[in-house]
Design an enzyme around this catalytic site. Sequence first.
Site, mmCIF file in Angstrom:
data_model
loop_
_atom_site.group_PDB
_atom_site.id
_atom_site.type_symbol
_atom_site.label_atom_id
_atom_site.label_comp_id
_atom_site.label_asym_id
_atom_site.label_seq_id
_atom_site.Cartn_x
_atom_site.Cartn_y
_atom_site.Cartn_z
ATOM 1 N N ASP A 4 0.844 -1.196 0.000
ATOM 2 C CA ASP A 4 0.000 0.000 0.000
ATOM 3 C C ASP A 4 0.882 1.250 0.000
ATOM 4 O O ASP A 4 1.771 1.393 0.837
ATOM 5 C CB ASP A 4 -0.870 -0.031 1.272
ATOM 6 C CG ASP A 4 -1.907 1.070 1.302
ATOM 7 O OD1 ASP A 4 -2.383 1.462 0.225
ATOM 8 O OD2 ASP A 4 -2.248 1.517 2.413
ATOM 9 N N GLU B 85 -1.186 5.780 -8.746
ATOM 10 C CA GLU B 85 -2.088 6.840 -8.254
ATOM 11 C C GLU B 85 -1.913 8.105 -9.080
ATOM 12 O O GLU B 85 -0.795 8.543 -9.342
ATOM 13 C CB GLU B 85 -1.815 7.123 -6.769
ATOM 14 C CG GLU B 85 -2.722 8.208 -6.198
ATOM 15 C CD GLU B 85 -2.802 8.204 -4.661
ATOM 16 O OE1 GLU B 85 -2.558 7.142 -4.049
ATOM 17 O OE2 GLU B 85 -3.105 9.279 -4.099
ATOM 18 N N GLY C 226 -8.850 6.079 1.284
ATOM 19 C CA GLY C 226 -9.453 6.944 2.298
ATOM 20 C C GLY C 226 -10.943 6.708 2.458
ATOM 21 O O GLY C 226 -11.712 7.644 2.650
HETATM 22 O O1 G3H Z 1 -4.303 3.226 1.694
HETATM 23 C C1 G3H Z 1 -5.046 3.129 2.681
HETATM 24 C C2 G3H Z 1 -6.256 3.873 2.755
HETATM 25 O O2 G3H Z 1 -6.510 4.676 1.694
HETATM 26 C C3 G3H Z 1 -7.078 3.901 3.954
HETATM 27 O O3 G3H Z 1 -7.666 5.156 4.230
HETATM 28 O O4 G3H Z 1 -7.505 5.159 6.692
HETATM 29 O O5 G3H Z 1 -8.981 6.727 5.500
HETATM 30 O O6 G3H Z 1 -9.550 4.320 5.580
HETATM 31 P P1 G3H Z 1 -8.477 5.354 5.579
HETATM 32 ZN ZN ZN Z 2 -4.528 5.251 0.768
#
Ligand code: G3H
Ligand code: ZN
Length: 307
Positions: A82, A134, A209
């Site tokens: 990630d 991204e 996110g």
């Molecule tokens: O890459 C990980 C995420 O985009 C998680 O986002 O913590 O806002 O759920 P979040």
């Molecule tokens: Zn993320």
Amino acid sequence: MPLVTSKEILQRALEDHFAVGAFNANNMEQIQAIVEVAQEERAPVILQVSQGAIRYAGLAFAAGMVKIAASMVDVPVVLHLDHGTSFEQNVLCLREGFTSLMFDGSKLPFEENVTITRRICEIAHIAGIPVEAELGKVLQAADGVTAAEVEAAMTDPDQALEFVQRTGADSLAVAVGSIHGMTGREASLDIDRIERIRRKVNVPLVLHGSSGVKHESVLAAIEHGICKINVATYLNQAFVEAMKESLAAKPDVVDPRKHLAPAREAVKERVREKIRLFGSNGRISASGGFVSPRTVHRSVELGGAEE
Ligand code: G3H
Ligand code: ZN
């Protein structure tokens, strides 16, 4: 079951109009919670290891835990990097047996993002491993962002087409209104923008996110081509809240397992909620393959209090 690549399950998600949950794997308890629910819900799942998790646990340990967890279930599990921050980090993860990579060049100028993403794709594809890239920038709630800043950082559909064509990326993380690390569910997505991007590019789209995004928006996003949804904060919140409650209720208990077990259970319930929201439940048959989409029904409860 051995790890699978994200290519195969995201392609299926694209065709059958559901999204695969990509849950951040921060520690043993969270990893166990995620795979146990995936197994119970017959859902394909992505466990993703962030830069922070690599710093915390070490690359081999973080990857090793996911591999062990995957070997204990008979639903498809992906080990994904990630927000990989460099070419080198991606190569290290490739060597470590990751079955899905990511390069996040969103802070870089467009041309530099293209160049590094393309280099990673070239090397990863030789090994048969897909790469998420991204374009646009999913900002951080901790930075105190304004609505105007979120809007300005959104993915441009025309640029997305050029980016995917020039890099060979297998999936694309898009900035469409979500913000990383929100602790309440208040954000709405720009569904029209998702649709415009989807018309331009034919690779699965990824929502980052998601913890702060309203469920109605998530469902609309899936309808319009979002195939992978990242969830981290929402799980971390449950884990820490359950730990706090346990510590407050049993202040004299010094066995950490007695506090970690309820935290693991709390994460399980949130993973289940998201898997059902994303419609990835019931997708995997007893033999470990995908079932016919016609037999699957999304089970979602909307209208509850937004958190
Ligand atoms: O890459 C990980 C995420 O985009 C998680 O986002 O913590 O806002 O759920 P979040
Ligand atoms: Zn993320």
